[in-house]
Design an enzyme around this catalytic site. Sequence first.
Site, PDB file in Angstrom:
ATOM      1  N   CYS A 139       0.703  -1.214   0.083  1.00  0.00           N
ATOM      2  CA  CYS A 139       0.112  -0.207   0.141  1.00  0.00           C
ATOM      3  C   CYS A 139       0.869   1.269   0.208  1.00  0.00           C
ATOM      4  CB  CYS A 139      -1.034  -0.107   1.184  1.00  0.00           C
ATOM      5  SG  CYS A 139      -1.884  -1.561   1.090  1.00  0.00           S
ATOM      6  N   HIS A 165      -3.455   7.012   2.972  1.00  0.00           N
ATOM      7  CA  HIS A 165      -3.692   5.424   2.609  1.00  0.00           C
ATOM      8  C   HIS A 165      -5.301   5.460   3.416  1.00  0.00           C
ATOM      9  CE1 HIS A 165      -4.128   1.577   1.597  1.00  0.00           C
ATOM     10  NE2 HIS A 165      -3.808   1.056   2.703  1.00  0.00           N
ATOM     11  N   ASN A 221     -10.075  -0.924   1.197  1.00  0.00           N
ATOM     12  CA  ASN A 221      -8.635  -0.543   0.863  1.00  0.00           C
ATOM     13  C   ASN A 221      -8.367  -1.224  -0.403  1.00  0.00           C
ATOM     14  OD1 ASN A 221      -5.904  -0.721   1.123  1.00  0.00           O
ATOM     15  ND2 ASN A 221      -5.862  -1.664   3.049  1.00  0.00           N
TER      16      ASN A 221
HETATM   17  O1  UT7 Z   1      -3.111  -1.806   3.753  1.00  0.00           O
HETATM   18  C1  UT7 Z   1      -2.645  -2.170   4.827  1.00  0.00           C
HETATM   19  C2  UT7 Z   1      -3.163  -3.252   5.544  1.00  0.00           C
HETATM   20  N1  UT7 Z   1      -3.915  -3.425   6.713  1.00  0.00           N
HETATM   21  C3  UT7 Z   1      -4.770  -2.863   7.311  1.00  0.00           C
HETATM   22  O2  UT7 Z   1      -5.323  -1.589   6.938  1.00  0.00           O
HETATM   23  C4  UT7 Z   1      -5.322  -3.252   8.522  1.00  0.00           C
HETATM   24  C5  UT7 Z   1      -5.538  -2.492   9.578  1.00  0.00           C
HETATM   25  N2  UT7 Z   1      -6.410  -3.187  10.627  1.00  0.00           N
HETATM   26  C6  UT7 Z   1      -7.700  -3.070  10.579  1.00  0.00           C
HETATM   27  O3  UT7 Z   1      -8.297  -2.219   9.878  1.00  0.00           O
HETATM   28  C7  UT7 Z   1      -8.515  -3.614  11.873  1.00  0.00           C
HETATM   29  O4  UT7 Z   1      -7.464  -4.078  12.535  1.00  0.00           O
HETATM   30  C8  UT7 Z   1      -9.543  -4.363  11.640  1.00  0.00           C
HETATM   31  C9  UT7 Z   1     -10.664  -3.692  10.812  1.00  0.00           C
HETATM   32  C10 UT7 Z   1      -9.006  -5.469  10.334  1.00  0.00           C
HETATM   33  C11 UT7 Z   1     -10.074  -5.204  12.823  1.00  0.00           C
HETATM   34  O5  UT7 Z   1     -10.452  -4.338  13.768  1.00  0.00           O
HETATM   35  P1  UT7 Z   1     -10.010  -4.321  15.220  1.00  0.00           P
HETATM   36  O6  UT7 Z   1     -10.817  -3.389  16.028  1.00  0.00           O
HETATM   37  O7  UT7 Z   1      -8.465  -4.375  15.165  1.00  0.00           O
HETATM   38  O8  UT7 Z   1     -10.954  -5.802  15.642  1.00  0.00           O
HETATM   39  P2  UT7 Z   1     -10.134  -7.151  16.005  1.00  0.00           P
HETATM   40  O9  UT7 Z   1      -9.467  -7.707  15.165  1.00  0.00           O
HETATM   41  O10 UT7 Z   1      -9.394  -6.513  17.512  1.00  0.00           O
HETATM   42  O11 UT7 Z   1     -11.590  -7.937  16.398  1.00  0.00           O
HETATM   43  C12 UT7 Z   1     -12.390  -7.453  17.310  1.00  0.00           C
HETATM   44  C13 UT7 Z   1     -13.740  -8.597  17.388  1.00  0.00           C
HETATM   45  C14 UT7 Z   1     -13.066 -10.014  17.506  1.00  0.00           C
HETATM   46  O12 UT7 Z   1     -14.015 -10.506  17.885  1.00  0.00           O
HETATM   47  P3  UT7 Z   1     -13.713 -11.231  19.550  1.00  0.00           P
HETATM   48  O13 UT7 Z   1     -12.699 -12.049  19.613  1.00  0.00           O
HETATM   49  O14 UT7 Z   1     -13.588  -9.762  20.215  1.00  0.00           O
HETATM   50  O15 UT7 Z   1     -15.043 -11.709  19.986  1.00  0.00           O
HETATM   51  C15 UT7 Z   1     -13.369 -10.501  15.950  1.00  0.00           C
HETATM   52  O16 UT7 Z   1     -13.416 -11.808  15.726  1.00  0.00           O
HETATM   53  O17 UT7 Z   1     -14.471  -8.475  16.075  1.00  0.00           O
HETATM   54  C16 UT7 Z   1     -14.573  -9.746  15.423  1.00  0.00           C
HETATM   55  N3  UT7 Z   1     -14.417  -9.325  14.153  1.00  0.00           N
HETATM   56  C17 UT7 Z   1     -15.633  -9.173  13.372  1.00  0.00           C
HETATM   57  N4  UT7 Z   1     -17.039  -8.972  13.908  1.00  0.00           N
HETATM   58  C18 UT7 Z   1     -17.780  -8.749  12.675  1.00  0.00           C
HETATM   59  C19 UT7 Z   1     -13.470  -9.302  13.227  1.00  0.00           C
HETATM   60  N5  UT7 Z   1     -13.943  -9.027  11.892  1.00  0.00           N
HETATM   61  C20 UT7 Z   1     -15.232  -8.983  11.884  1.00  0.00           C
HETATM   62  C21 UT7 Z   1     -16.338  -8.675  10.910  1.00  0.00           C
HETATM   63  N6  UT7 Z   1     -17.665  -8.374  11.522  1.00  0.00           N
HETATM   64  N7  UT7 Z   1     -15.984  -8.427   9.597  1.00  0.00           N
END
Ligand code: UT7
Length: 325
Positions: A113, A252, A282
């Site tokens: 990215c 980005h 993204n």
């Molecule tokens: O271009 C570079 C590429 N990388 C990025 O841009 C990634 C940057 N990271 C992110 O954007 C975020 O980390 C995410 C959007 C991917 C995730 O957000 P988060 O606030 O870091 O959530 P998390 O991974 O800590 O997950 C929180 C909860 C989890 O459930 P539990 O374990 O708390 O019960 C996940 O299983 O949210 C759950 N979860 C979802 N729930 C509903 C993860 N994905 C989803 C989903 N829908 N799509």
Amino acid sequence: MIKARISGMGYYAPEKVYDNAYMEQIVETNDEWIVQRTGIKERHIAADDEYTSDLATRAAEKALENSKTAAEEIELIIVATVTPDYFTPSVACVVQKNIGAENAAAFDLNAACSGFVTALDTAEKFIAVGKYKKALVIGADALSKATDYKDRATCILFGDAAGAAVLEASDEGGLIASCIGARGKDFDKITNLAYRHDEAELEKRVSKQNGTLWMAGSEVMKFAVRKMAEAANEVVEAAGLKMSDIDLLIPHQANMRIIDGAAKRLDIDDDKVFRNLQKYGNTSAASIPVALCEALYEGRIKRGDKIIIVGFGAGLTWGAALIEW
Ligand code: UT7
């Protein structure tokens, strides 16, 4: 030193759209979670027979038209991508053929990215030393081809697009400061295997499938907020300016929370921060040039404006540039 100015831009996003309601049908997720945690509402997805070179070609044609440049005048094409049609030849060579830029050297560059900023910085060096006068810099990705549609933590994020800029030698304005960097010790935070056989990597994937992208989302998010702010500050300082001198920040477009977090650290007025990720998700290397081009087409950029573009991505990599329009 010769300056390098962007004289025209173009972008393209495929027609097909996956909105959040569609994502709800394929993984256990919901519109509210996606909007609150990412800000994304829909993403454009390439057709089965539509590839990165097709998206890049469309964006390149528009950029040439917008800058009133003939394809034959282009001396260099750099395509930033992580989703090439072929391992070889490069997407840049396919674009060269498609647009008829037969006088151009052409190669691809992989900085995920951060790719467009890295490509722009690279092309600027060729122009600054007087080697070339006109270059075409493209960020293009069809991440949907590499998305694990069983993994709800990643599949809701990605979309496909391309953005292109014609960069040309100039006496004034242009790229006035830039920085790129990498932290290879975190190479395993975002991965997509090519030839390497790696059972542990495959095991991380929900689908267990090769050719799909996996990432440690929260860790990348923390890195992204800090690094985008640091890189943006670095180019402002290198140019001898203050953040209050900046007219527009184009980060980005990965996650609204990352953009908000970085903007807060930079203490920049919110109306100077460009956001369009609600429409595209993204789009990897395309994210910054698509946003820059939309801002340009919307009349948010005028001659003399000072603009920061800043990105982060797999590698882990980062890059920022300060452009005087
Ligand atoms: O271009 C570079 C590429 N990388 C990025 O841009 C990634 C940057 N990271 C992110 O954007 C975020 O980390 C995410 C959007 C991917 C995730 O957000 P988060 O606030 O870091 O959530 P998390 O991974 O800590 O997950 C929180 C909860 C989890 O459930 P539990 O374990 O708390 O019960 C996940 O299983 O949210 C759950 N979860 C979802 N729930 C509903 C993860 N994905 C989803 C989903 N829908 N799509």
